[in-house]
Design a protein around this motif. Structure first.
Motif, PDB file in Angstrom:
ATOM      1  N   TYR A   1       0.821  -1.210   0.000  1.00  4.45           N
ATOM      2  CA  TYR A   1       0.000   0.000   0.000  1.00  4.45           C
ATOM      3  C   TYR A   1       0.858   1.265   0.000  1.00  4.45           C
ATOM      4  N   LEU A   2       1.982   1.249   0.715  1.00  2.68           N
ATOM      5  CA  LEU A   2       2.870   2.407   0.699  1.00  2.68           C
ATOM      6  C   LEU A   2       3.444   2.620  -0.704  1.00  2.68           C
ATOM      7  N   LYS A   3       3.786   1.542  -1.381  1.00  2.00           N
ATOM      8  CA  LYS A   3       4.298   1.616  -2.751  1.00  2.00           C
ATOM      9  C   LYS A   3       3.240   2.194  -3.692  1.00  2.00           C
ATOM     10  N   ASN A   4       1.983   2.010  -3.354  1.00  4.02           N
ATOM     11  CA  ASN A   4       0.881   2.478  -4.190  1.00  4.02           C
ATOM     12  C   ASN A   4       0.318   3.821  -3.731  1.00  4.02           C
ATOM     13  N   LYS A   5       1.191   4.663  -3.212  1.00  2.18           N
ATOM     14  CA  LYS A   5       0.904   6.073  -2.941  1.00  2.18           C
ATOM     15  C   LYS A   5      -0.035   6.323  -1.769  1.00  2.18           C
ATOM     16  N   LEU A   6      -0.205   5.355  -0.901  1.00  5.11           N
ATOM     17  CA  LEU A   6      -0.965   5.602   0.314  1.00  5.11           C
ATOM     18  C   LEU A   6       0.028   5.911   1.433  1.00  5.11           C
ATOM     19  N   THR A   7      -0.414   6.669   2.423  1.00  9.05           N
ATOM     20  CA  THR A   7       0.454   7.043   3.532  1.00  9.05           C
ATOM     21  C   THR A   7      -0.178   6.605   4.851  1.00  9.05           C
ATOM     22  N   MET A   8       0.671   6.424   5.839  1.00  9.71           N
ATOM     23  CA  MET A   8       0.197   5.991   7.148  1.00  9.71           C
ATOM     24  C   MET A   8      -0.482   7.154   7.866  1.00  9.71           C
ATOM     25  N   LEU A   9      -1.579   6.859   8.524  1.00  9.03           N
ATOM     26  CA  LEU A   9      -2.211   7.833   9.401  1.00  9.03           C
ATOM     27  C   LEU A   9      -1.543   7.741  10.771  1.00  9.03           C
ATOM     28  N   PRO A  10      -1.575   8.812  11.551  1.00  7.48           N
ATOM     29  CA  PRO A  10      -0.841   8.819  12.823  1.00  7.48           C
ATOM     30  C   PRO A  10      -1.582   8.142  13.978  1.00  7.48           C
ATOM     31  N   PHE A  11      -2.543   7.320  13.686  1.00 11.69           N
ATOM     32  CA  PHE A  11      -3.263   6.587  14.719  1.00 11.69           C
ATOM     33  C   PHE A  11      -3.659   5.222  14.164  1.00 11.69           C
ATOM     34  N   GLU A  12      -3.990   4.335  15.069  1.00 10.38           N
ATOM     35  CA  GLU A  12      -4.484   3.011  14.694  1.00 10.38           C
ATOM     36  C   GLU A  12      -5.897   2.874  15.226  1.00 10.38           C
ATOM     37  N   ALA A  13      -6.539   1.789  14.852  1.00 12.08           N
ATOM     38  CA  ALA A  13      -7.898   1.539  15.333  1.00 12.08           C
ATOM     39  C   ALA A  13      -8.013   0.087  15.756  1.00 12.08           C
ATOM     40  N   GLU A  14      -8.900  -0.138  16.687  1.00 10.64           N
ATOM     41  CA  GLU A  14      -9.250  -1.497  17.066  1.00 10.64           C
ATOM     42  C   GLU A  14     -10.717  -1.672  16.696  1.00 10.64           C
TER      43      GLU A  14
END
Length: 180
Positions: free
Chosen positions: A125-138
């Motif tokens: 997903y990072l290779k496909n131009k998406l970036t990490m959000l600064p939080f996670e979810a449960e």
């Protein structure tokens, strides 16, 4: 690759069969519920095919206001590694240019029995131009990292998708976790 709204029983049969094998049971929602939500206009369920192949994969998209959760995205195992997943991501970004697009991946920040698979998925997903959000979810006790297109999505917007699309019964099982 052609992307079509899923409409026929045969398409839904293909999607359902792949859905059952591509996602762990504890991460799956009721398929009937998702079909009902699609009929109400709260979900888009799309079908990927080519001129030569009648079923490449699918995506289930939960949309609230201008925010979209790519709730499920799967490519048929016979066609993985051939660029179809990347094409699907490109299509989403092009087809929904005004939307904040996010998706969940099983967290790489917790112990698991499939750490390399999780890392590979994140790298894809990072290779496909998406970036990490600064939080996670449960979500239902499964921890997810969140990725997005080039727009920021707040924790409140993320939870609002679940609340407004799936309702309070499911959204009460969604919590935000600060990334480690």
């Amino acid at each position: 690759m052609h992307v079509l709204p899923a409409t026929t029983p045969e398409q839904f049969d293909h999607i359902h069969a792949l859905y059952l094998t591509a996602f762990p049971e504890n991460e799956r929602k009721s398929f009937t519920l998702m079909q009902d939500l699609m009929k109400k206009g709260l979900l888009d369920i799309v079908f990927f095919e080519t001129d030569d192949q009648p079923f490449i994969g699918f995506a289930i998209l939960a949309i609230h206001d201008q925010t979209m959760l790519v709730d499920y995205l799967a490519i048929n195992p016979d066609y993985r590694g051939k660029g179809y997943g990347s094409t699907a991501i490109e299509w989403l970004i092009k087809e929904y240019p005004r939307h904040k697009i996010c998706l969940e991946i099983e967290s790489t920040n917790v112990d698991s029995d499939n750490p390399q698979e999780r890392i590979n998925r994140k790298e894809f997903y990072l290779k496909n131009k998406l970036t990490m959000l600064p939080f996670e979810a449960e979500v239902f006790e499964v921890r997810f990292e969140l990725l997005a297109n080039d727009t920021a999505i707040s924790p409140e917007e993320f939870v609002a998708i679940y609340h407004n699309v799936y309702g309070p019964h499911i959204s009460k099982n969604v919590s935000i976790i600060d990334a480690e």
